[in-house]
Design a protein around this motif. Structure first.
Motif, PDB file in Angstrom:
ATOM      1  N   ALA A 149       0.784  -1.236   0.251  1.00  0.00           N
ATOM      2  CA  ALA A 149       0.017  -0.244  -0.278  1.00  0.00           C
ATOM      3  C   ALA A 149       0.786   1.570  -0.048  1.00  0.00           C
ATOM      4  O   ALA A 149       1.706   1.258   1.034  1.00  0.00           O
ATOM      5  N   ALA A 150       0.188   2.689  -0.890  1.00  0.00           N
ATOM      6  CA  ALA A 150       1.369   3.924  -0.693  1.00  0.00           C
ATOM      7  C   ALA A 150       0.338   4.198  -0.761  1.00  0.00           C
ATOM      8  O   ALA A 150      -0.174   4.959  -1.934  1.00  0.00           O
ATOM      9  N   THR A 151      -0.424   4.813  -0.198  1.00  0.00           N
ATOM     10  CA  THR A 151      -2.016   5.738   0.313  1.00  0.00           C
ATOM     11  C   THR A 151      -2.404   6.635   1.135  1.00  0.00           C
ATOM     12  O   THR A 151      -1.895   5.729   2.615  1.00  0.00           O
ATOM     13  N   GLY A 152      -3.703   7.010   0.833  1.00  0.00           N
ATOM     14  CA  GLY A 152      -4.264   7.829   1.976  1.00  0.00           C
ATOM     15  C   GLY A 152      -3.287   8.470   3.230  1.00  0.00           C
ATOM     16  O   GLY A 152      -3.588   9.012   4.676  1.00  0.00           O
ATOM     17  N   HIS A 153      -2.746   9.382   2.304  1.00  0.00           N
ATOM     18  CA  HIS A 153      -1.346  10.531   2.179  1.00  0.00           C
ATOM     19  C   HIS A 153      -2.332  12.120   2.822  1.00  0.00           C
ATOM     20  O   HIS A 153      -1.775  12.665   2.685  1.00  0.00           O
ATOM     21  N   TYR A 154      -3.689  11.519   2.677  1.00  0.00           N
ATOM     22  CA  TYR A 154      -4.953  13.069   2.876  1.00  0.00           C
ATOM     23  C   TYR A 154      -4.322  14.201   2.287  1.00  0.00           C
ATOM     24  O   TYR A 154      -4.013  14.597   1.600  1.00  0.00           O
ATOM     25  N   ARG A 155      -4.206  15.385   3.489  1.00  0.00           N
ATOM     26  CA  ARG A 155      -4.001  16.382   3.296  1.00  0.00           C
ATOM     27  C   ARG A 155      -2.242  16.804   2.815  1.00  0.00           C
ATOM     28  O   ARG A 155      -2.191  17.685   2.432  1.00  0.00           O
ATOM     29  N   ASN A 156      -1.405  15.029   2.551  1.00  0.00           N
ATOM     30  CA  ASN A 156      -0.079  15.764   2.703  1.00  0.00           C
ATOM     31  C   ASN A 156       0.926  15.256   2.144  1.00  0.00           C
ATOM     32  O   ASN A 156       1.941  14.867   1.289  1.00  0.00           O
ATOM     33  N   GLY A 157      -0.054  14.273   0.739  1.00  0.00           N
ATOM     34  CA  GLY A 157       0.686  13.255  -0.602  1.00  0.00           C
ATOM     35  C   GLY A 157       1.610  14.463  -1.748  1.00  0.00           C
ATOM     36  O   GLY A 157       2.375  13.656  -1.866  1.00  0.00           O
ATOM     37  N   VAL A 158       1.009  15.937  -2.062  1.00  0.00           N
ATOM     38  CA  VAL A 158       2.427  16.411  -2.862  1.00  0.00           C
ATOM     39  C   VAL A 158       3.890  16.191  -0.980  1.00  0.00           C
ATOM     40  O   VAL A 158       4.376  15.923  -1.858  1.00  0.00           O
ATOM     41  N   LEU A 159       3.321  17.097  -0.719  1.00  0.00           N
ATOM     42  CA  LEU A 159       4.485  16.878   0.574  1.00  0.00           C
ATOM     43  C   LEU A 159       5.563  15.364   0.840  1.00  0.00           C
ATOM     44  O   LEU A 159       6.197  15.494   0.179  1.00  0.00           O
ATOM     45  N   LEU A 160       4.975  14.184   0.300  1.00  0.00           N
ATOM     46  CA  LEU A 160       5.254  13.400   1.412  1.00  0.00           C
ATOM     47  C   LEU A 160       5.081  12.316  -0.014  1.00  0.00           C
ATOM     48  O   LEU A 160       5.645  10.948  -0.114  1.00  0.00           O
ATOM     49  N   GLY A 161       4.648  12.535  -1.532  1.00  0.00           N
ATOM     50  CA  GLY A 161       4.418  11.709  -2.391  1.00  0.00           C
ATOM     51  C   GLY A 161       5.581  11.374  -2.896  1.00  0.00           C
ATOM     52  O   GLY A 161       6.744   9.594  -2.600  1.00  0.00           O
ATOM     53  N   PRO A 162       6.839  12.118  -2.355  1.00  0.00           N
ATOM     54  CA  PRO A 162       7.947  11.657  -3.111  1.00  0.00           C
ATOM     55  C   PRO A 162       8.613  10.958  -2.066  1.00  0.00           C
ATOM     56  O   PRO A 162       9.869  10.235  -2.981  1.00  0.00           O
ATOM     57  N   ILE A 163       8.945  11.289  -0.629  1.00  0.00           N
ATOM     58  CA  ILE A 163       9.330  10.769  -0.024  1.00  0.00           C
ATOM     59  C   ILE A 163       8.845   8.896   0.103  1.00  0.00           C
ATOM     60  O   ILE A 163       9.567   7.736  -0.022  1.00  0.00           O
ATOM     61  N   THR A 164       7.346   8.498   0.129  1.00  0.00           N
ATOM     62  CA  THR A 164       7.092   7.281   0.379  1.00  0.00           C
ATOM     63  C   THR A 164       7.532   6.437  -0.827  1.00  0.00           C
ATOM     64  O   THR A 164       7.775   5.398  -1.214  1.00  0.00           O
ATOM     65  N   GLY A 165       7.816   7.054  -1.889  1.00  0.00           N
ATOM     66  CA  GLY A 165       8.035   6.666  -3.419  1.00  0.00           C
ATOM     67  C   GLY A 165       9.634   6.125  -3.178  1.00  0.00           C
ATOM     68  O   GLY A 165       9.576   4.234  -3.316  1.00  0.00           O
ATOM     69  N   ARG A 166      10.542   6.745  -2.462  1.00  0.00           N
ATOM     70  CA  ARG A 166      11.639   5.880  -1.676  1.00  0.00           C
ATOM     71  C   ARG A 166      11.317   5.182  -0.946  1.00  0.00           C
ATOM     72  O   ARG A 166      11.976   3.857  -0.871  1.00  0.00           O
ATOM     73  N   LEU A 167      10.691   5.223  -0.025  1.00  0.00           N
ATOM     74  CA  LEU A 167      10.704   4.242   0.995  1.00  0.00           C
ATOM     75  C   LEU A 167      10.059   2.878   0.280  1.00  0.00           C
ATOM     76  O   LEU A 167      10.575   1.835   0.876  1.00  0.00           O
ATOM     77  N   VAL A 168       9.034   2.844  -0.410  1.00  0.00           N
ATOM     78  CA  VAL A 168       8.051   1.716  -0.860  1.00  0.00           C
ATOM     79  C   VAL A 168       9.284   1.059  -2.271  1.00  0.00           C
ATOM     80  O   VAL A 168      10.018  -0.262  -1.925  1.00  0.00           O
ATOM     81  N   ALA A 169      10.631   1.701  -2.591  1.00  0.00           N
ATOM     82  CA  ALA A 169      11.000   1.425  -3.244  1.00  0.00           C
ATOM     83  C   ALA A 169      12.192   0.831  -2.152  1.00  0.00           C
ATOM     84  O   ALA A 169      12.615  -0.799  -3.035  1.00  0.00           O
ATOM     85  N   ASP A 170      13.037   1.096  -1.519  1.00  0.00           N
ATOM     86  CA  ASP A 170      13.783   0.270  -0.178  1.00  0.00           C
ATOM     87  C   ASP A 170      13.157  -1.305   0.197  1.00  0.00           C
ATOM     88  O   ASP A 170      13.127  -1.788   0.188  1.00  0.00           O
ATOM     89  N   GLY A 171      11.480  -0.477  -0.017  1.00  0.00           N
ATOM     90  CA  GLY A 171      10.909  -1.851   0.973  1.00  0.00           C
ATOM     91  C   GLY A 171      10.968  -2.941  -0.590  1.00  0.00           C
ATOM     92  O   GLY A 171      11.050  -4.598  -0.344  1.00  0.00           O
ATOM     93  N   ILE A 172      10.459  -2.280  -1.513  1.00  0.00           N
ATOM     94  CA  ILE A 172      10.849  -3.717  -2.680  1.00  0.00           C
ATOM     95  C   ILE A 172      11.181  -4.235  -3.380  1.00  0.00           C
ATOM     96  O   ILE A 172      12.091  -5.340  -3.096  1.00  0.00           O
ATOM     97  N   VAL A 173      12.527  -3.224  -3.575  1.00  0.00           N
ATOM     98  CA  VAL A 173      13.772  -3.483  -4.128  1.00  0.00           C
ATOM     99  C   VAL A 173      14.973  -3.996  -3.108  1.00  0.00           C
ATOM    100  O   VAL A 173      15.927  -4.974  -3.735  1.00  0.00           O
ATOM    101  N   HIS A 174      14.720  -3.057  -2.402  1.00  0.00           N
ATOM    102  CA  HIS A 174      16.142  -4.059  -1.516  1.00  0.00           C
ATOM    103  C   HIS A 174      15.876  -4.393  -0.268  1.00  0.00           C
ATOM    104  O   HIS A 174      16.214  -4.800   1.163  1.00  0.00           O
TER     105      HIS A 174
END
Ligand code: FAD
Length: 377
Positions: A336-361
């Motif tokens: 899941a990469a969702t539920g960012h409510y009022r902060n998705g623009v702020l948190l979208g990029p860092i979420t991408g990095r965390l998801v890549a760390d989780g999936i790829v590494h």
């Protein structure tokens, strides 16, 4: 066959596509309509974790970290995409009209100071010096010099371009209709046209994420009290673009009932309502009137501004207001990469990095436990 199939091409899905592709995964992103046109397009683009945070905690920490990472991210994306993303970290003025509001700002300032962030408390005269056109009724403000805004539309576009440069495939008008599964794993994601086989699937469908997750087969079959695996619900926000006058404010002005965001082209965005009205994504006279009154109260001159256009979007909200980032309970290859409510623009990029760390590494250790989707199961 893709290593990673991402469902949803908003800022979160695009950031996941960029980071996973950059980390070497083969990525296919499936977007129902056109990328970046839902909540991502509706946002005001503010990067405001400090003035927005109510309490210290994981949301505050990740927001502050995301803000700190923005300049380097934007520089990297601008050089890959070839255009300016309009990052403006010119400061935010959070204003008070009453003593109670001023008291709340003072308390916020001390909480932020204890977390290592020095914000300035301005009196009425200093406020007017900073922003001469704000209302005479404003008695003080908290000034946060390091926050600001970005063009959410250009950021999404740049993430998409950069993801493609790193080899990602982005499919527009590819509505996901379900999954093929084998035991506890998703083997492919279904669209009307095709099944896309995958190792891992990322649900980043914004306010629709709960509906998508509900298409996973019930395990164990049909228990009575089964809760949706991703409890995401839409919260509508309406906004107006005001223009036709020389730039009335220089920095973001945030009041008790809403905010004004000056964009690089001189237009001022006024927003936003917070409404629990299901998936109705249209503006209403009442909502727009509320935003117009809020804007006039903050900057009286805006009463003469032209109402250029208006819009509404659906924020993806969760029951506790925190995002969901990480593997979905009972489905080890669904993330899941969702539920960012009022902060998705702020948190979208860092979420991408965390998801890549989780999936790829295979490293989920940097995702705060409070954001785990399993907290609702
Ligand atoms: C009025 C307003 C102002 C805001 N202001 C700010 C702000 O200043 N700063 C900030 O940080 N955040 C702000 N936000 C919040 C921010 O916009 C959201 O948190 C963020 O855009 C969520 O991004 P997302 O990618 O999760 O969702 P979305 O942008 O909604 O993207 C989800 C995508 O999934 C796609 N999708 C849905 N169903 C399917 C399917 N079946 N198959 C394939 N694709 C599917 C959709 O078409 C959509 O493109 C604001 C939101 C609103 C509404």
């Amino acid at each position: 066959m893709s290593d990673v199939v991402i469902i949803g091409g908003g800022i979160v899905g695009l950031a996941c596509a960029y980071e996973c592709a950059k980390a070497g995964a083969s990525v296919t992103l499936l977007e129902y309509g056109k990328t970046g046109m839902q909540a991502t397009n509706a946002a005001a683009g503010m990067l405001a974790p400090l003035v927005e945070a109510h309490e210290p905690g994981p949301m505050f920490d990740i927001g502050a970290q995301a803000l700190a990472e923005f300049p380097a991210l934007v520089a990297a994306l601008e050089s890959q995409a070839g255009f300016d993303i309009e990052l403006q970290l010119d400061g935010i003025l959070k204003v008070a009209f009453t003593n109670d509001q001023l008291h709340e700002l003072r308390e916020r300032r001390s909480r932020l100071a204890s977390a290592g962030h020095q914000l300035e408390l301005l009196d009425a005269a200093q406020c007017h010096e900073a922003e001469p056109r704000i209302s005479d009724r404003i008695i003080g403000a908290l000034y946060s010099p390091s926050e600001g805004s970005v063009s959410n539309q250009l950021l999404a576009l740049a993430l998409e371009r950069a993801a493609i440069l790193h080899g990602a495939t982005i499919q527009q008008r590819a509505a996901v209709t379900g999954f093929r599964t084998s035991r506890e794993r998703v083997t492919s994601v279904r669209t009307a046209e095709a099944d896309v086989a995958c190792d891992t699937v990322v649900i980043a469908a914004g306010a629709r994420s709960g509906q998508i997750a509900a298409k996973l087969p019930h395990r164990p079959p049909k228990t009575e009290d089964r809760r949706p695996p991703l409890p995401v619900h839409p919260i509508r926000g309406q906004m107006i673009a005001l223009g036709g006058m020389s730039t009335p404010i220089r920095s973001i002005v945030w009041g008790p009932d809403g905010y004004l965001v000056p964009r690089a082209n001189g237009i001022v965005f006024a927003g936003a309502t917070v409404e629990d009205v299901g998936f109705r994504r249209r503006t209403t006279q009442a909502g727009l009137q509320q935003m117009r009154s809020m804007a006039n109260a903050l900057v009286p001159q805006l009463a003469a501004a032209k109402h250029l256009f208006d819009w509404a979007g659906l924020r993806p909200a969760t029951p506790d207001g925190l995002p969901m980032i990480g593997p979905v309970p009972e489905w080890p290859n669904v993330v899941a990469a969702t539920g960012h409510y009022r902060n998705g623009v702020l948190l979208g990029p860092i979420t991408g990095r965390l998801v890549a760390d989780g999936i790829v590494h295979r490293d989920w250790s940097n995702v705060p436990a409070d954001f785990s989707p399993s907290r609702f199961s």
